[in-house]
Design a protein around this motif. Structure first.
Motif, PDB file in Angstrom:
ATOM      1  N   ARG A 189       0.833  -1.211   0.000  1.00 50.11           N
ATOM      2  CA  ARG A 189       0.000   0.000   0.000  1.00 50.11           C
ATOM      3  C   ARG A 189       0.865   1.258   0.000  1.00 50.11           C
ATOM      4  O   ARG A 189       1.854   1.330   0.728  1.00 50.11           O
ATOM      5  N   PHE A 190       0.445   2.231  -0.808  1.00 51.93           N
ATOM      6  CA  PHE A 190       1.161   3.498  -0.916  1.00 51.93           C
ATOM      7  C   PHE A 190       0.172   4.638  -1.079  1.00 51.93           C
ATOM      8  O   PHE A 190      -0.857   4.476  -1.739  1.00 51.93           O
ATOM      9  N   LYS A 191       0.507   5.784  -0.508  1.00 44.13           N
ATOM     10  CA  LYS A 191      -0.149   7.028  -0.916  1.00 44.13           C
ATOM     11  C   LYS A 191       0.755   7.578  -2.008  1.00 44.13           C
ATOM     12  O   LYS A 191       1.959   7.739  -1.810  1.00 44.13           O
ATOM     13  N   ALA A 192       0.173   7.838  -3.176  1.00 45.75           N
ATOM     14  CA  ALA A 192       0.975   8.309  -4.301  1.00 45.75           C
ATOM     15  C   ALA A 192       0.192   9.358  -5.078  1.00 45.75           C
ATOM     16  O   ALA A 192      -0.985   9.612  -4.796  1.00 45.75           O
ATOM     17  N   TYR A 193       0.844   9.926  -6.059  1.00 46.42           N
ATOM     18  CA  TYR A 193       0.298  11.088  -6.763  1.00 46.42           C
ATOM     19  C   TYR A 193       0.224  10.827  -8.265  1.00 46.42           C
ATOM     20  O   TYR A 193       0.784  11.553  -9.065  1.00 46.42           O
ATOM     21  N   HIS A 194      -0.505   9.765  -8.609  1.00 46.19           N
ATOM     22  CA  HIS A 194      -0.703   9.397 -10.004  1.00 46.19           C
ATOM     23  C   HIS A 194      -2.122   9.767 -10.413  1.00 46.19           C
ATOM     24  O   HIS A 194      -3.059   9.607  -9.640  1.00 46.19           O
ATOM     25  N   GLY A 195      -2.271  10.232 -11.634  1.00 44.93           N
ATOM     26  CA  GLY A 195      -3.600  10.514 -12.155  1.00 44.93           C
ATOM     27  C   GLY A 195      -3.531  11.448 -13.338  1.00 44.93           C
ATOM     28  O   GLY A 195      -2.604  12.258 -13.464  1.00 44.93           O
TER      29      GLY A 195
ATOM     30  N   GLN B 231      -1.944  16.371  -7.297  1.00 40.94           N
ATOM     31  CA  GLN B 231      -1.683  17.268  -6.168  1.00 40.94           C
ATOM     32  C   GLN B 231      -2.164  16.669  -4.845  1.00 40.94           C
ATOM     33  O   GLN B 231      -1.458  16.712  -3.849  1.00 40.94           O
ATOM     34  N   LYS B 232      -3.381  16.106  -4.834  1.00 47.50           N
ATOM     35  CA  LYS B 232      -3.966  15.580  -3.605  1.00 47.50           C
ATOM     36  C   LYS B 232      -3.477  14.175  -3.263  1.00 47.50           C
ATOM     37  O   LYS B 232      -3.410  13.809  -2.103  1.00 47.50           O
ATOM     38  N   GLY B 233      -3.215  13.371  -4.289  1.00 48.62           N
ATOM     39  CA  GLY B 233      -2.802  11.994  -4.054  1.00 48.62           C
ATOM     40  C   GLY B 233      -3.987  11.071  -3.835  1.00 48.62           C
ATOM     41  O   GLY B 233      -5.138  11.508  -3.734  1.00 48.62           O
ATOM     42  N   ASN B 234      -3.684   9.794  -3.755  1.00 48.44           N
ATOM     43  CA  ASN B 234      -4.703   8.769  -3.597  1.00 48.44           C
ATOM     44  C   ASN B 234      -4.028   7.534  -2.993  1.00 48.44           C
ATOM     45  O   ASN B 234      -2.810   7.471  -2.895  1.00 48.44           O
ATOM     46  N   GLN B 235      -4.844   6.568  -2.623  1.00 49.34           N
ATOM     47  CA  GLN B 235      -4.336   5.296  -2.118  1.00 49.34           C
ATOM     48  C   GLN B 235      -4.196   4.307  -3.276  1.00 49.34           C
ATOM     49  O   GLN B 235      -5.090   4.203  -4.129  1.00 49.34           O
ATOM     50  N   PHE B 236      -3.078   3.593  -3.278  1.00 49.91           N
ATOM     51  CA  PHE B 236      -2.777   2.619  -4.314  1.00 49.91           C
ATOM     52  C   PHE B 236      -2.299   1.323  -3.677  1.00 49.91           C
ATOM     53  O   PHE B 236      -1.780   1.328  -2.558  1.00 49.91           O
ATOM     54  N   GLU B 237      -2.466   0.233  -4.421  1.00 48.62           N
ATOM     55  CA  GLU B 237      -1.957  -1.061  -3.984  1.00 48.62           C
ATOM     56  C   GLU B 237      -1.223  -1.714  -5.137  1.00 48.62           C
ATOM     57  O   GLU B 237      -1.702  -1.704  -6.273  1.00 48.62           O
TER      58      GLU B 237
ATOM     59  N   GLU C 280       9.538   3.746  -7.655  1.00 56.35           N
ATOM     60  CA  GLU C 280       8.719   4.069  -8.825  1.00 56.35           C
ATOM     61  C   GLU C 280       7.370   4.670  -8.420  1.00 56.35           C
ATOM     62  O   GLU C 280       6.846   5.531  -9.122  1.00 56.35           O
ATOM     63  N   MET C 281       6.821   4.241  -7.301  1.00 55.49           N
ATOM     64  CA  MET C 281       5.553   4.809  -6.826  1.00 55.49           C
ATOM     65  C   MET C 281       5.731   6.258  -6.382  1.00 55.49           C
ATOM     66  O   MET C 281       4.775   7.028  -6.384  1.00 55.49           O
ATOM     67  N   GLU C 282       6.940   6.650  -6.029  1.00 60.33           N
ATOM     68  CA  GLU C 282       7.203   8.025  -5.606  1.00 60.33           C
ATOM     69  C   GLU C 282       7.300   8.996  -6.776  1.00 60.33           C
ATOM     70  O   GLU C 282       7.299  10.213  -6.567  1.00 60.33           O
ATOM     71  N   ILE C 283       7.366   8.496  -8.002  1.00 61.81           N
ATOM     72  CA  ILE C 283       7.441   9.346  -9.189  1.00 61.81           C
ATOM     73  C   ILE C 283       6.023   9.562  -9.719  1.00 61.81           C
ATOM     74  O   ILE C 283       5.385   8.620 -10.197  1.00 61.81           O
ATOM     75  N   SER C 284       5.530  10.779  -9.647  1.00 61.76           N
ATOM     76  CA  SER C 284       4.178  11.098 -10.094  1.00 61.76           C
ATOM     77  C   SER C 284       4.040  10.850 -11.594  1.00 61.76           C
ATOM     78  O   SER C 284       4.905  11.235 -12.382  1.00 61.76           O
ATOM     79  N   SER C 285       2.950  10.190 -11.971  1.00 62.15           N
ATOM     80  CA  SER C 285       2.680   9.883 -13.379  1.00 62.15           C
ATOM     81  C   SER C 285       1.210  10.099 -13.676  1.00 62.15           C
ATOM     82  O   SER C 285       0.360   9.946 -12.799  1.00 62.15           O
ATOM     83  N   LYS C 286       0.914  10.413 -14.924  1.00 59.80           N
ATOM     84  CA  LYS C 286      -0.480  10.574 -15.326  1.00 59.80           C
ATOM     85  C   LYS C 286      -1.190   9.232 -15.439  1.00 59.80           C
ATOM     86  O   LYS C 286      -2.360   9.119 -15.097  1.00 59.80           O
ATOM     87  N   LEU C 287      -0.477   8.219 -15.936  1.00 65.16           N
ATOM     88  CA  LEU C 287      -1.123   6.942 -16.232  1.00 65.16           C
ATOM     89  C   LEU C 287      -0.539   5.789 -15.422  1.00 65.16           C
ATOM     90  O   LEU C 287       0.687   5.654 -15.303  1.00 65.16           O
ATOM     91  N   LEU C 288      -1.421   4.934 -14.905  1.00 65.29           N
ATOM     92  CA  LEU C 288      -0.988   3.743 -14.186  1.00 65.29           C
ATOM     93  C   LEU C 288      -0.201   2.808 -15.104  1.00 65.29           C
ATOM     94  O   LEU C 288       0.715   2.121 -14.657  1.00 65.29           O
ATOM     95  N   GLU C 289      -0.557   2.807 -16.374  1.00 61.84           N
ATOM     96  CA  GLU C 289       0.151   1.973 -17.347  1.00 61.84           C
ATOM     97  C   GLU C 289       1.645   2.316 -17.381  1.00 61.84           C
ATOM     98  O   GLU C 289       2.492   1.428 -17.522  1.00 61.84           O
TER      99      GLU C 289
END
Length: 119
Positions: free
Chosen positions: A10-16, A23-29, A63-72
């Motif tokens: 589990r990570f709080k990350a800034y992808h989207g 900016q706000k982040g979200n929860q990811f697994e 890699e989860m610490e690097i903000s990205s637009k796409l999960l892919e």
């Protein structure tokens, strides 16, 4: 051939795709599965003969610490690094879940999965 898995990372990350998500982040697994030959490790109790879980986790965390637009994009980066940094890995499967994606409907999670192997 054996399988090693890390599940439920589990990570709080800034992808989207949207600026607000980044900016706000979200929860990811993240869930990862690698196939390797760990005969030496199983017979001789030797870490050198298997895949180190800590190395896998470190790759994913970085890699989860690097903000990205796409999960892919994120799963591809994770997969590429695992294959390039850990020679013992023959196959890798990475799944990334984003909880409560903001698209105007009720959705527990969106999941993107990638597989890679050495030919």
């Amino acid at each position: 051939m054996g399988k090693i898995q890390l599940k439920g990372l589990r990570f709080k990350a800034y992808h989207g795709y949207y600026d607000e998500e980044r900016q706000k982040g979200n929860q990811f697994e993240v869930n990862i599965s690698v196939k390797t030959i760990f005969k030496q490790a199983s017979e001789h109790d030797d870490l050198e003969g298997t895949v180190d879980y800590e190395h896998l986790y470190r790759i994913i965390k970085e890699e989860m610490e690097i903000s990205s637009k796409l999960l892919e994009h994120v799963v591809k980066r994770i997969s590429d690094r695992v294959m390039s940094e850990i020679a013992a890995v023959k196959k890798v499967k990475v799944s990334l879940s984003k909880f409560n994606p903001p698209f105007g409907g009720d959705c527990r999670e969106a999941v993107v999965t990638i597989k890679a192997s050495r030919d």
